[in-house]
Design an enzyme around this catalytic site. Structure first.
Site, short mmCIF file in Angstrom:
data_model
loop_
_atom_site.label_atom_id
_atom_site.label_comp_id
_atom_site.label_asym_id
_atom_site.label_seq_id
_atom_site.Cartn_x
_atom_site.Cartn_y
_atom_site.Cartn_z
N LYS A 198 36.36 33.87 38.41
CA LYS A 198 35.61 34.02 39.67
C LYS A 198 34.49 34.57 38.82
O LYS A 198 33.84 36.20 39.02
CB LYS A 198 36.68 34.77 40.18
CG LYS A 198 35.88 35.67 41.91
CD LYS A 198 36.22 36.82 42.85
CE LYS A 198 35.64 36.74 44.17
NZ LYS A 198 35.14 35.68 44.97
C1 PLP Z 1 35.85 30.03 46.28
C2 PLP Z 1 36.95 30.77 46.81
N1 PLP Z 1 37.78 30.97 46.80
C3 PLP Z 1 38.71 31.56 47.18
C4 PLP Z 1 38.84 32.56 47.85
C5 PLP Z 1 39.98 33.69 48.10
O1 PLP Z 1 40.35 34.51 47.78
P1 PLP Z 1 41.18 36.00 47.71
O2 PLP Z 1 41.44 35.55 47.96
O3 PLP Z 1 41.16 36.20 46.53
O4 PLP Z 1 39.62 36.59 48.27
C6 PLP Z 1 37.22 33.74 47.50
C7 PLP Z 1 37.06 34.81 47.37
O5 PLP Z 1 36.85 35.13 46.97
C8 PLP Z 1 35.89 32.18 46.72
O6 PLP Z 1 34.94 33.10 46.92
#
Ligand code: PLP
Length: 325
Positions: free
Chosen positions: A158
């Site tokens: 991330k």
């Molecule tokens: C590109 C992307 N995909 C999926 C998610 C969902 O991830 P999470 O459930 O860990 O927040 C996020 C959020 O952070 C994101 O930025």
């Protein structure tokens, strides 16, 4: 307190929001060299509880490892700093944004000379796509932008850099009057939204794109897979062509920000009957019951913030699976 107020944790100290600044020559400003998390603390019936904080911090450390960032803080120190920040701001419920970034030293692409700094922000953040979105659903389009190809930008991390792509997807959707865009991967298979994972339902089976489709390994995605299985649904992680969405009975986004948000149309084609479907409803219910501690915390996902509030019995369960480095 709201966005722009309260204390921010920066490299070991709590500072006022207005003082939490960095130099414009910091590496991260120029080269996107940051990795971060977005988690939530919920005001539950039993007290304030972070939802899957350990899973989020594990992903933070994974993201840092992928980008060869050596934190001077241990996993436990970052974990405790998150709780300290929430307590210092006296939040009952908040969004939690830890960020690890390359700071100020020299400005060349090589990041190694720059320090690895850590900050933790918290603020109150309600329904990301609006309260109505949770019940009425959202209208989305397939983005003309693809997600990053394998072996270009690592999607398991991330990283701030990945959000340049997310911004293109989001801006295109907004400019054209949609709530969100869904990106395909570079092979044309369904990937995810700009900041959320994607699920669809067809003939009572729940489908989501696999990690190989350039998706972020979402914590909500993994929670929804578990909750759906707890409810007895079959969950398949499969590569899917875009038209799987058009013929789906139901579709929904999941993520820390959007929580569980129904999708009512894609490219102006109604999904199912254009309303939140029964399986989306059941998953949403199970999710909100869990994060609000309205049902027993069978997976050990809640970690209570304030002294005297109950500790989830199984917290150790999820923590034990988390590599402490
Ligand atoms: C590109 C992307 N995909 C999926 C998610 C969902 O991830 P999470 O459930 O860990 O927040 C996020 C959020 O952070 C994101 O930025």
């Amino acid at each position: 307190m709201s966005f722009g107020t309260g204390k921010i944790w920066m490299n070991g100290s709590l500072v006022d929001w207005k003082d939490a600044t960095i130099h414009v020559a910091s590496h991260v400003v120029h080269y996107g060299s940051g990795v971060f998390e977005g988690a939530r603390c919920y005001s539950t019936q039993r007290g304030s509880a972070c939802f899957r904080l350990d899973a989020h911090l594990r992903r933070l450390f994974d993201s840092a490892k992928i980008y060869r960032m050596e934190l001077t803080l241990s996993y436990d120190e970052v974990h405790d700093a998150v709780l300290e920040t929430i307590r210092a701001n006296e939040y009952k419920a908040c969004y939690i944004r830890p960020i690890v970034y390359r700071g100020y030293h020299t400005l060349g692409v090589n990041p190694f000379p720059c320090p690895v700094d850590v900050a933790i922000l918290t603020w109150e953040w309600g329904a990301y796509l609006g309260q109505d979105a949770l019940t009425q659903g959202v209208d989305v389009r397939i983005s003309s932008w693809a997600r990053a190809a394998a072996n270009t930008f690592p999607t398991l991390a991330k990283s701030s850099a990945n959000y340049a792509n997310s911004q293109l997807i989001k801006m295109e959707a907004v400019v054209e009057g949609y709530s969100e865009g869904i990106a395909l991967d570079t092979n044309g298979y369904l990937s995810e939204g700009s900041g959320q994972n994607l699920f669809l339902v067809r003939d009572n089976t729940i489908y989501t794109s696999p990690l190989a489709a350039s998706v972020l390994p979402g914590i909500t995605r993994s929670s929804v897979i578990s909750l759906a299985q707890d409810l007895g649904f079959r969950v398949a992680e499969e590569m899917m062509p875009r038209e799987m969405l058009y013929i789906a009975d139901e579709a929904f986004f999941v993520g820390t920000a959007v929580e569980i948000t129904p999708i009512r149309s894609v490219d102006k084609i109604s999904i199912g009957n254009g309303r939140r479907g029964p399986i989306t409803d059941a998953i949403q219910q199970a999710f909100f019951d869990t994060v609000n501690a309205a049902v027993p915390d069978r997976h050990g996902w809640l970690e209570y913030v304030y002294p005297g509030e109950p500790r989830a019995e199984a917290v150790a369960g999820e923590r034990a699976a988390t590599a402490k480095k």
